[in-house]
Scaffold this motif. Sequence first.
Motif, PDB file in Angstrom:
ATOM      1  N   LYS A 179      12.931  -7.150  -5.438  1.00 21.64           N
ATOM      2  CA  LYS A 179      11.503  -7.145  -5.105  1.00 21.64           C
ATOM      3  C   LYS A 179      11.269  -7.705  -3.695  1.00 21.64           C
ATOM      4  O   LYS A 179      10.610  -7.086  -2.859  1.00 21.64           O
ATOM      5  N   SER A 180      11.885  -8.867  -3.428  1.00 23.85           N
ATOM      6  CA  SER A 180      11.642  -9.479  -2.125  1.00 23.85           C
ATOM      7  C   SER A 180      12.339  -8.681  -1.018  1.00 23.85           C
ATOM      8  O   SER A 180      11.802  -8.535   0.081  1.00 23.85           O
ATOM      9  N   SER A 211      10.052  -5.792  -0.152  1.00 27.14           N
ATOM     10  CA  SER A 211       8.819  -6.116   0.568  1.00 27.14           C
ATOM     11  C   SER A 211       9.108  -6.741   1.927  1.00 27.14           C
ATOM     12  O   SER A 211       8.383  -6.489   2.894  1.00 27.14           O
ATOM     13  N   LYS A 265       7.073   1.215  -4.678  1.00 26.35           N
ATOM     14  CA  LYS A 265       6.479   0.386  -5.728  1.00 26.35           C
ATOM     15  C   LYS A 265       7.484   0.179  -6.843  1.00 26.35           C
ATOM     16  O   LYS A 265       7.997   1.144  -7.411  1.00 26.35           O
ATOM     17  N   LEU A 266       7.740  -1.083  -7.136  1.00 31.08           N
ATOM     18  CA  LEU A 266       8.763  -1.403  -8.139  1.00 31.08           C
ATOM     19  C   LEU A 266       8.109  -1.868  -9.432  1.00 31.08           C
ATOM     20  O   LEU A 266       7.240  -2.739  -9.421  1.00 31.08           O
ATOM     21  N   THR A 267       8.521  -1.253 -10.542  1.00 32.25           N
ATOM     22  CA  THR A 267       8.076  -1.735 -11.856  1.00 32.25           C
ATOM     23  C   THR A 267       9.318  -2.164 -12.613  1.00 32.25           C
ATOM     24  O   THR A 267      10.301  -1.419 -12.645  1.00 32.25           O
ATOM     25  N   ARG A 268       9.252  -3.344 -13.215  1.00 30.90           N
ATOM     26  CA  ARG A 268      10.422  -3.781 -13.979  1.00 30.90           C
ATOM     27  C   ARG A 268      10.071  -3.877 -15.458  1.00 30.90           C
ATOM     28  O   ARG A 268       9.116  -4.556 -15.841  1.00 30.90           O
TER      29      ARG A 268
END
Length: 546
Positions: free
Chosen positions: A144-145, A148, A157-160
Motif C-alpha cells: 500500500k505504501s 502511494s 487502487k488497492l483492495t485487500r
Amino acid sequence: MVSASLRLCYKFFTALLVITGLCYTQYKLNVFTKTRDNLPPLNPIKSNVHVQSLFFKYKLNLYLSDSLSFDRFIADHRNPKCQGREYPPNLPSVSIIIVFHNEPWSVLLRTIKSLIDRSPKYLLKEILLIDDFSTSNSIKYNLKSYLSETINDPRIKLTRFTSRIGLIKGRNYGASIATGNILIFLDSHVEVNIGWLEPLVSRLAEDTNRVVSPIVDLISPFDFSYNPVPDNFMSGFTWKLTHFMQPLPLREQKRRKDDPTIPINRSPTTYGGIFAIHRQFFFKLGGHDPDMSYLSYESIDLSLWVWCCGGNIEIVPCSRVGHIHRDLPYNFPAKKESIFLFNAGRIVETWLRRYKMFYYLAFPKTASIDRGNTVWRRSHQQALNCKNFTWYLTNVYPETGFPLYYQSIGQIEHTPSMLCFDLRTKINSDKSVTLKPCRLNHRPDSSYYLQIFIYTGNGTIRCDNWCLTGSKEMEKLTLTACDYSQSQIWIYSAKKSQLRHKSTNLCAHLPANNDGPILIQCNHSLLEQKFFIRDNFDWDEGNRLG
Ligand code: UDP
Ligand code: MN
C-alpha cells in the motif's frame, strides 16, 4: 523401531526426490538461460540451492526476476503492419482488474509498471488491484505504501480481502467497483507489450457485445525471456472443457491471408482468462458464476455466455500481452481436484444439455461430484433468451472435438491383435501411435476416454482434439492436433475391415512387431490391415449420420 526405519526410508526417498528435482530444475535453468533473448546478462547462478528453492516455492525464477528492473525492455513482437496504425479518438475508458494471491513482489510490480508505461494515459482510467488475502509480509505490510509513495499514481487502487475468496469472486468484486466503460481482466504476472491497449479498445468501441483477447505470449518462468506465439490459432477447449489452442479453420486462414493483422473473428473462447469486455455487458451476462470456487473454468463458462447470449469473441493480433506460464504455486483451502471438478460440473450442468451424457460417459468420475445449484443460472439463460450448446457448436465452433456430425463413436481395434488406438501414445515424442490393449467399455476410470474415437462426418478419426494423421513421407501414423488437412481424412470400409487414407490411397497396417501402424499398399487379405471401427460408446443423442 519399524516405524523409525520406515521414517528413515521415507526421508531418504524424499531427499532423493528433492535432489532429482533440483537437478532437473538446474538442467532447465541452464537450458533456458542459453536461449535467453532481450535480457541483460544473467547473474551467474551463484547460490544454486537458494535459486532453486525459490523456484520450487514460486514456480518461477524469482532470483532472476528480482534482478530485472520493473520497467525492463521487451521487444515489440507485433506484425510490423500493426506499428504506426491509427485508432479513433474518444475511445471508451478502461478499468484494469488484477486479482492476486501471494504474487512475488518483483513480478507484481513489473506487471503494474508495464501497464503504466505502455498504456495511453487518456484510456487507462484505473488499475484495480484486488489482493486475495496474500500472506507474504511484503504485500501485507509494504504494498500500500509503496504504491502511494513510490509509484504514486492515483489511478492505482488497492483492495485487500481479509479472507481468501479466489480469483472468480475477486474479479466479480473488481467489476462491481470499476468505473471505466471497459473492463480488462489480467493476471498478476504479465507484461503488456507496446501498443497493447488501443487495438483492443477500438474493437470494443465498435460493438458493445464484443469481447476481445490479445495474443498471450509466453514469458518463460525459467529465464523470463519473452517468447511470441504464432497468431494462427484460436482458443477452444477439450472434452474436459479446458482451454485448447486450436489451429485456425481454413475459412479463417484464407480470410486473414492478405492481412494477418485483422482480428481472428469467431474465437470459441477468450485467450485464457485475459480479455476485455464492456462493463455493462459483463453485468448483463451475470458476471462470472459467483458460485464457482476459487479459480478454473470461469473463462470457458463466460465465453459460452458471451456467444450464446448475443455476443462474440475475437482475438486481436495487434495486441500482445506476455504471461508467465508457470505451475500453480499456491495452495487452496480445499482440495485442488475437487475445486476443478466442481467448477467443470457447473458448466456441464449449465450448458451441456444433451452433451451432458457424453461428458459423464467419457469421464464417469465426474458424474457423482457435487456441483451446487445451477437452476438460477439456467433461468438467467432463459431470461436473456440465450441459444444452446448445440447451436454454439454448430455455428461458432464446428471444429470442436465434441461429436457434432459423426458416423461412429467408440474404440478402433486392430482385430487380430485385439489392440486399440489410444490417445496416451501422443506423448511419444514423435506423436506416433502405438496400440494398447483394448479396454473394457464403461470402466469408470480417468483414462477410459483415451480410447474413444469419433469417426466424423468429414472423415477424420479423432479423440478429443487429436486426429489420426498419415502421409507418404511419414513412416508411422500419428495423433496430431486436428488441422483440417487432407492428411487427416480416412475412408473406412466395414466390409473389408480396412482403414484407407484418402489422399494417399494407402491403408493402415500394423506390422507384426506392433511397432505402431504405418501406411502401406492396400491389401485386404492381410491380417495386418484388419481394423474394426467400433460404435460402442453408449451415447446416441448426437447428430449421427446415415
Ligand atoms: N488467484 C487469486 N486467488 C486464488 C487463485 C488465483 O487471486 O485463489 C490469482 C493469481 O494470483 C493470478 C490469477 O488469479 O493473478 C490467475 O491465476 P494463475 O495465474 O495461477 O492461473 P493460470 O494463469 O495458471 O491459469
Ligand atoms: Mn496466470
